[in-house]
Design a protein around this motif. Structure first.
Motif, PDB file in Angstrom:
ATOM      1  N   TRP A 182       6.682   4.107  10.911  1.00  0.00           N
ATOM      2  CA  TRP A 182       7.842   4.829  10.512  1.00  0.00           C
ATOM      3  C   TRP A 182       8.586   3.608   9.719  1.00  0.00           C
ATOM      4  CZ3 TRP A 182       8.975   9.905  10.058  1.00  0.00           C
ATOM      5  CH2 TRP A 182      10.072  10.084   9.353  1.00  0.00           C
ATOM      6  N   PHE A 183       8.689   2.779  10.128  1.00  0.00           N
ATOM      7  CA  PHE A 183       9.906   1.706   9.578  1.00  0.00           C
ATOM      8  C   PHE A 183       9.164   1.399   8.561  1.00  0.00           C
ATOM      9  CE2 PHE A 183       9.855   2.398  14.498  1.00  0.00           C
ATOM     10  CZ  PHE A 183      11.490   2.971  14.132  1.00  0.00           C
ATOM     11  N   HIS A 184       7.895   0.593   8.172  1.00  0.00           N
ATOM     12  CA  HIS A 184       7.307   0.069   6.810  1.00  0.00           C
ATOM     13  C   HIS A 184       7.843  -1.076   7.250  1.00  0.00           C
ATOM     14  CE1 HIS A 184       5.377   3.499   6.660  1.00  0.00           C
ATOM     15  NE2 HIS A 184       6.214   4.560   6.387  1.00  0.00           N
ATOM     16  N   SER A 185       7.860  -2.035   8.129  1.00  0.00           N
ATOM     17  CA  SER A 185       8.606  -3.170   7.787  1.00  0.00           C
ATOM     18  C   SER A 185       8.569  -4.456   8.654  1.00  0.00           C
ATOM     19  CB  SER A 185      10.621  -3.870   8.006  1.00  0.00           C
ATOM     20  OG  SER A 185      10.610  -4.226   9.138  1.00  0.00           O
ATOM     21  N   LEU A 186       8.452  -5.620   8.295  1.00  0.00           N
ATOM     22  CA  LEU A 186       7.526  -6.286   9.034  1.00  0.00           C
ATOM     23  C   LEU A 186       8.634  -7.155   9.727  1.00  0.00           C
ATOM     24  CD1 LEU A 186       5.698  -9.339   8.722  1.00  0.00           C
ATOM     25  CD2 LEU A 186       6.846 -10.576   6.998  1.00  0.00           C
ATOM     26  N   THR A 187       9.837  -6.935   9.729  1.00  0.00           N
ATOM     27  CA  THR A 187      11.236  -7.518  10.561  1.00  0.00           C
ATOM     28  C   THR A 187      11.118  -6.908  11.369  1.00  0.00           C
ATOM     29  OG1 THR A 187      12.605  -7.944   8.707  1.00  0.00           O
ATOM     30  CG2 THR A 187      13.415  -8.316  10.654  1.00  0.00           C
ATOM     31  N   TYR A 188      10.443  -5.245  11.700  1.00  0.00           N
ATOM     32  CA  TYR A 188      10.518  -4.604  12.752  1.00  0.00           C
ATOM     33  C   TYR A 188       9.628  -4.619  13.418  1.00  0.00           C
ATOM     34  CZ  TYR A 188      12.831  -0.182  14.641  1.00  0.00           C
ATOM     35  OH  TYR A 188      13.986   0.774  15.380  1.00  0.00           O
ATOM     36  N   GLU A 189       8.338  -5.622  13.024  1.00  0.00           N
ATOM     37  CA  GLU A 189       7.409  -5.315  14.002  1.00  0.00           C
ATOM     38  C   GLU A 189       7.134  -6.832  14.618  1.00  0.00           C
ATOM     39  OE1 GLU A 189       4.122  -4.977  10.656  1.00  0.00           O
ATOM     40  OE2 GLU A 189       5.328  -3.193  10.046  1.00  0.00           O
ATOM     41  N   VAL A 190       7.834  -7.677  13.465  1.00  0.00           N
ATOM     42  CA  VAL A 190       7.884  -9.128  14.908  1.00  0.00           C
ATOM     43  C   VAL A 190       8.909  -8.263  15.904  1.00  0.00           C
ATOM     44  CG1 VAL A 190       8.707 -11.425  14.455  1.00  0.00           C
ATOM     45  CG2 VAL A 190       7.265 -10.885  12.478  1.00  0.00           C
ATOM     46  N   LYS A 249     -13.680  -9.970   6.293  1.00  0.00           N
ATOM     47  CA  LYS A 249     -15.177  -9.677   5.994  1.00  0.00           C
ATOM     48  C   LYS A 249     -15.462  -8.341   5.283  1.00  0.00           C
ATOM     49  CE  LYS A 249     -19.972 -10.793   7.018  1.00  0.00           C
ATOM     50  NZ  LYS A 249     -20.773  -9.850   7.180  1.00  0.00           N
ATOM     51  N   ALA A 250     -14.833  -7.888   5.574  1.00  0.00           N
ATOM     52  CA  ALA A 250     -14.746  -6.244   5.542  1.00  0.00           C
ATOM     53  C   ALA A 250     -14.251  -5.383   4.939  1.00  0.00           C
ATOM     54  CB  ALA A 250     -15.494  -4.829   7.053  1.00  0.00           C
ATOM     55  N   ASN A 251     -13.045  -6.589   3.882  1.00  0.00           N
ATOM     56  CA  ASN A 251     -12.726  -5.913   2.840  1.00  0.00           C
ATOM     57  C   ASN A 251     -11.530  -4.935   2.653  1.00  0.00           C
ATOM     58  OD1 ASN A 251     -11.186  -7.007   0.166  1.00  0.00           O
ATOM     59  ND2 ASN A 251     -12.810  -7.084  -0.683  1.00  0.00           N
ATOM     60  N   VAL A 252     -11.582  -4.332   4.434  1.00  0.00           N
ATOM     61  CA  VAL A 252     -10.238  -3.571   3.744  1.00  0.00           C
ATOM     62  C   VAL A 252      -8.807  -3.751   3.939  1.00  0.00           C
ATOM     63  CG1 VAL A 252      -9.324  -1.703   6.405  1.00  0.00           C
ATOM     64  CG2 VAL A 252     -11.988  -2.456   6.003  1.00  0.00           C
ATOM     65  N   TYR A 253      -8.449  -4.822   4.369  1.00  0.00           N
ATOM     66  CA  TYR A 253      -7.145  -4.714   3.745  1.00  0.00           C
ATOM     67  C   TYR A 253      -6.789  -5.694   2.565  1.00  0.00           C
ATOM     68  CZ  TYR A 253      -5.719  -2.494   8.227  1.00  0.00           C
ATOM     69  OH  TYR A 253      -5.682  -1.514   8.894  1.00  0.00           O
ATOM     70  N   PRO A 254      -6.325  -6.063   1.917  1.00  0.00           N
ATOM     71  CA  PRO A 254      -6.217  -6.467   0.296  1.00  0.00           C
ATOM     72  C   PRO A 254      -5.630  -7.905   0.283  1.00  0.00           C
ATOM     73  CG  PRO A 254      -3.892  -4.732   0.662  1.00  0.00           C
ATOM     74  CD  PRO A 254      -5.456  -4.801   1.112  1.00  0.00           C
ATOM     75  N   CYS A 282      -1.903   0.200   1.334  1.00  0.00           N
ATOM     76  CA  CYS A 282      -1.542  -0.999   0.362  1.00  0.00           C
ATOM     77  C   CYS A 282      -0.684  -2.693   0.161  1.00  0.00           C
ATOM     78  CB  CYS A 282       0.111   0.171   0.033  1.00  0.00           C
ATOM     79  SG  CYS A 282       1.276  -0.340  -1.013  1.00  0.00           S
ATOM     80  N   LYS A 283      -1.062  -2.754  -1.055  1.00  0.00           N
ATOM     81  CA  LYS A 283      -0.789  -4.802  -1.166  1.00  0.00           C
ATOM     82  C   LYS A 283       0.146  -4.321  -0.414  1.00  0.00           C
ATOM     83  CE  LYS A 283      -2.470  -8.613  -3.596  1.00  0.00           C
ATOM     84  NZ  LYS A 283      -3.366  -9.572  -4.214  1.00  0.00           N
ATOM     85  N   GLU A 284       1.387  -3.795  -1.359  1.00  0.00           N
ATOM     86  CA  GLU A 284       2.575  -4.104  -1.471  1.00  0.00           C
ATOM     87  C   GLU A 284       3.186  -4.226  -0.220  1.00  0.00           C
ATOM     88  OE1 GLU A 284       6.644  -1.951  -3.919  1.00  0.00           O
ATOM     89  OE2 GLU A 284       4.467  -1.949  -4.455  1.00  0.00           O
ATOM     90  N   HIS A 285       3.023  -3.369   0.282  1.00  0.00           N
ATOM     91  CA  HIS A 285       3.277  -2.794   1.950  1.00  0.00           C
ATOM     92  C   HIS A 285       2.494  -3.117   3.049  1.00  0.00           C
ATOM     93  CE1 HIS A 285       5.254  -0.047  -0.855  1.00  0.00           C
ATOM     94  NE2 HIS A 285       6.789  -1.093  -0.388  1.00  0.00           N
ATOM     95  N   GLY A 286       1.821  -4.744   2.789  1.00  0.00           N
ATOM     96  CA  GLY A 286       0.749  -4.889   3.934  1.00  0.00           C
ATOM     97  C   GLY A 286       0.379  -4.654   4.814  1.00  0.00           C
ATOM     98  N   GLY A 287      -0.883  -3.123   3.878  1.00  0.00           N
ATOM     99  CA  GLY A 287      -1.676  -3.238   4.620  1.00  0.00           C
ATOM    100  C   GLY A 287      -1.248  -1.737   5.066  1.00  0.00           C
ATOM    101  N   ASP A 288       0.355  -0.501   4.878  1.00  0.00           N
ATOM    102  CA  ASP A 288       0.326   0.450   5.159  1.00  0.00           C
ATOM    103  C   ASP A 288      -0.536   1.114   3.993  1.00  0.00           C
ATOM    104  OD1 ASP A 288       2.346  -0.752   6.985  1.00  0.00           O
ATOM    105  OD2 ASP A 288       3.660   0.259   5.728  1.00  0.00           O
TER     106      ASP A 288
END
Lengths: 43, 500, 203
Positions: free
Chosen positions: B242-250, B303-308, C141-147
């Motif tokens: 829901w929060f879409h935030s690195l800070t919240y995740e950390v 390796k699977a290249n799932v995340y950019p 999404c690259k901009e949003h940490g893989g969301d």
């Protein structure tokens, strides 16, 4: 006297918490470096 | 010969079970207040009914089971495991009355999941549930993390006789302080201090992320409760995505890992022994297994290249693996994404992390770090024995608060519990496979339930067969109480039927 | 004076009937299902079982509608909203929607100015506005940490939101009163007789 001891105890709690958080952030940094390493190797 | 329990035994068990259930009822006053504050009248009435039901049960059993007899070990174990059953059966009334649970079984599932800090849920239309009910979901997971018996110990028990037996029955056996009630209070001091600091941190982050003050506060508190108790509930169906935030995740990562620490470790750190975190067998064990599972998942998904890019790889992999390893169950990906984006290797890495789990005497579940550490040390000792001359005396010690020598008795009990966990994982997996799910997914979900994690790859749904719901409820219960007290309850029931 | 009472009843009955007529009207609104819907966006892989081939809809421009849920979180010029296209999009459980499984939806990253049209976000006391967005779907999404998200460029309002009332059914109120009375009685009795223990019961 009791007041000073109390303050020392609370400071100890706070310092303990900071140490715990630092250890965890260290692990997090390690994971971040792993991600960069993995990216560098596979791409 | 099995001895049939006497009237006395029933009375003791009834009396203390009643006390714990009164505690559960009193706990519901908090969500009731939240409901009233948000003018959620129907939900408030649900809570009044549930509180009354708990008080009727609790006071009623205490009234009929008046005795001055003291608890012995088997009483303590039976009370601990039995109280969890009653606390679940009555604690799920608000869920059931809300109309969001498909059946009473679904409501039971959710509350057992809450108390055991698992985090799987079957409530439907979570995004439209009342604030009061959300408060209850998170409060019961927070209370369950400390142990509902510990809750009762702290507030309702005057004497200490028998209290230690209850405390052990709930899967905790560390004495931070000589007296068990003091220990329970020390646990609360640690938990409540973290609650204050963590809620503040998450509320501030929420405000910065664009939430309104009221929502930021409640979400902050609930997410903290989910993270600290390694529960994994969150107020929205999107979970912490829901929060879409690195800070919240950390912040969540810090709270999850701190929540998975042994309370004895917290206490040692807080009272001045700050080297403990580097020397403790459990933090070392967690460091090794968390690094390994993160490494596997990170390299596989790279390796699977799932995340950019590296940053998203880190954010997705480490968060889910930490969530699994601490047995929290927060996720920032969709449940099905474990299958459609993580694939078999990712699933297996997360499954291993969940199976190992958190530290002993923490809020978490799983086999636990101390057992992994002891088993590794024992294997090491055996290898050293093999390569040493026969006459050599090979001894091995490990560090947990103080140095402890490994002896065969300790290794044996450690292995017994570990084998019990692995068996439970296996049985729950087989039930999933028999219901038609692929092996890797069935194993993921079964381990998630039995290790009290709560990550889901999409198998747990309200439409899941009832037999799987029941299996997972039992798995959560057995896993959280570490078998022994449930076996004691089973033995008690058996002796009632077959004893002489 | 006496005549007024039946009239009041009539007015009440009429009011109730109107409410009853109005409530299902929400459910009768029909929106053609999303193509693709959120479940398909998450599940549809290019090659089933092979994650290296990616999600089918990744990078494609799609049109997606759903109930705006929870809140808008404004971050500078853009904002996050969440749209649920599930069984509770039209009416929620309190209004009589059938339980049909979990919520399901998508996170949407959208210019903050466009979100001003949304009048209601769904929660316990509200059914959120139903809006439609157009934008690019990102599997990670690259901009949003893989969301997994939709980067939207346009938004249309399909149906405004409304307040949801969850009345207390009379049986529940009666049950609450009855059980509370019994609880108080037992609580009091227990306190009173706590120390009255028959001799053969102690040890």
């Amino acid at each position: 006297m009791a007041n000073g001891e109390n303050r020392k105890r609370v400071a100890g709690y706070a310092l303990g918490m900071v140490h715990e958080a630092a250890w965890i952030l260290g692990m997090t940094a390690l994971a971040l470096s792993m991600a960069f390493l993995a990216e560098a190797i596979w791409r | 010969m099995i001895v049939r329990p006497r009237l006395d035994d029933h009375l003791v068990i009834g009396k203390y079970t009643g006390k714990v259930i009164v505690g559960v009822g009193l706990l519901m006053i908090i969500p009731l207040a939240v409901s009233l504050g948000f003018s959620e009248w129907d939900t408030a009435v649900d809570f009044v009914i549930s509180i009354a039901a708990c008080l009727i049960f609790g006071s009623g059993t205490q009234l009929f089971c008046r005795t001055e007899k003291d608890m012995n070990w088997s009483h303590g174990l039976a009370v601990a495991s039995g109280a969890w059953v009653w606390a679940t059966a009555l604690g799920c009334l608000p869920h059931y009355l809300s109309g969001h649970a498909g059946s009473y079984l679904d409501a039971l599932f959710d509350v057992m999941s809450g108390y055991t800090t698992t985090g799987l849920y079957l409530l439907q239309d979570l995004d439209h549930i009342a604030n009061g009910l959300n408060m209850w979901r998170h409060l019961l997971t927070y209370a369950g993390g400390q142990g509902i018996v510990v809750v009762a110990l702290t507030f309702l028990f005057k004497g200490t006789s028998g209290a230690y037996k209850l405390y052990v029955g709930e899967g905790k056996d560390e004495r931070l302080l000589p007296n068990v009630v003091q220990t329970a209070r020390a646990i609360w001091l640690v938990s409540l201090t973290w609650l204050g600091v963590g809620t503040l941190a998450l509320t501030a982050t929420g405000l910065y992320l664009g939430q309104s003050p009221v929502r930021a506060f409640f979400h902050g508190m609930w997410v903290f409760m989910g993270a600290w108790s390694t529960g994994g509930f969150a107020p929205q169906s999107f979970n912490t995505f829901w929060f879409h935030s690195l800070t919240y995740e950390v912040v969540c990562i810090v709270v999850m890992i701190a929540g998975s620490f042994n309370f004895a470790l917290h206490w040692a750190m807080w009272t001045g022994d700050r080297k403990e975190i580097r020397k403790n067998i459990e933090t070392i064990s967690m460091f090794v297994t968390l690094t390994l599972t993160t490494l596997i998942a990170t390299f596989w998904l790279a390796k699977a290249n799932v995340y950019p890019d590296a940053m998203s790889l880190f954010r997705k992999v480490f968060y889910q693996i930490v969530s699994g390893h601490t047995t929290t169950g927060f996720s920032t990906i969709y449940a099905r994404a474990f299958v459609t984006q993580w694939g078999p290797v990712g699933l297996v890495a997360a499954t291993i992390a969940m199976a190992i789990g958190a530290s002993a005497c923490s809020t978490g579940g799983g086999i636990k770090g101390i057992r992994m550490g002891i088993i590794s040390k024992a294997v090491l000792q055996d290898i050293r024995r093999m390569i040493s001359p026969e006459s050599a005396l090979i001894s091995q010690k490990y560090h947990h608060i103080r140095n402890v020598w490994l002896d065969d008795g300790l290794v044996r009990t450690t292995l017994t519990i570990t084998v019990a966990y692995v068996t439970l994982y296996g049985v729950a997996t087989v039930v999933g496979v028999l219901c038609g799910f692929p092996l890797d997914q069935a194993a993921f979900e079964a381990v998630s339930a039995a290790s009290n994690t709560g990550l889901s790859c999409g198998i747990t749904t309200p439409a899941m067969p009832a037999v799987m719901k029941v299996t997972y409820i039992l798995a959560m219960w057995l896993g959280r109480l570490e078998f022994m007290s449930v076996f004691a309850l089973g033995g008690y029931l058996w002796s009632v039927v077959r004893g002489r | 004076m006496m005549e007024r009472i039946p009239r009041m009843f009539a007015a009440l009955a009429l009011g109730t009937a109107l409410l009853a007529a109005a409530a299902p009207a929400f459910a009768q609104d029909v929106f053609p299902p999303n193509k693709p819907d959120s479940t398909e966006l998450i599940n549809h892989m290019n090659v089933p079982g092979d994650i290296t081939k990616g999600l089918f809809w990744n990078g494609k421009t799609i049109t997606f509608h759903g109930e705006a849920i929870g809140e808008v979180m404004v971050r500078g010029d853009y904002a996050w909203i969440h749209l649920n296209d599930d069984a509770y999009m039209l009416e929620n459980v309190e209004e009589g929607a059938e339980l049909q499984g979990y919520n399901s939806g998508m996170a949407v990253w959208i210019p903050a100015a466009l979100t001003k049209q949304i009048d209601t976000y769904g929660d316990y006391q509200h059914e959120g506005s139903i809006v439609e967005v157009q934008g690019v779907f990102n599997g990670a999404c690259k901009e949003h940490g893989g969301d997994m998200d939709i980067h939207a460029t346009a938004l249309q309002m399909l149906r405004p939101g409304h307040v949801v009332v969850d009345p207390v059914p009379p049986w529940k109120a009666a049950l609450a009163v009855g059980l509370s009375a019994l609880a108080v009685l037992l609580f009091w009795l227990e306190r009173k007789y706590r120390h009255v223990i028959r001799p053969n019961r102690g040890v």
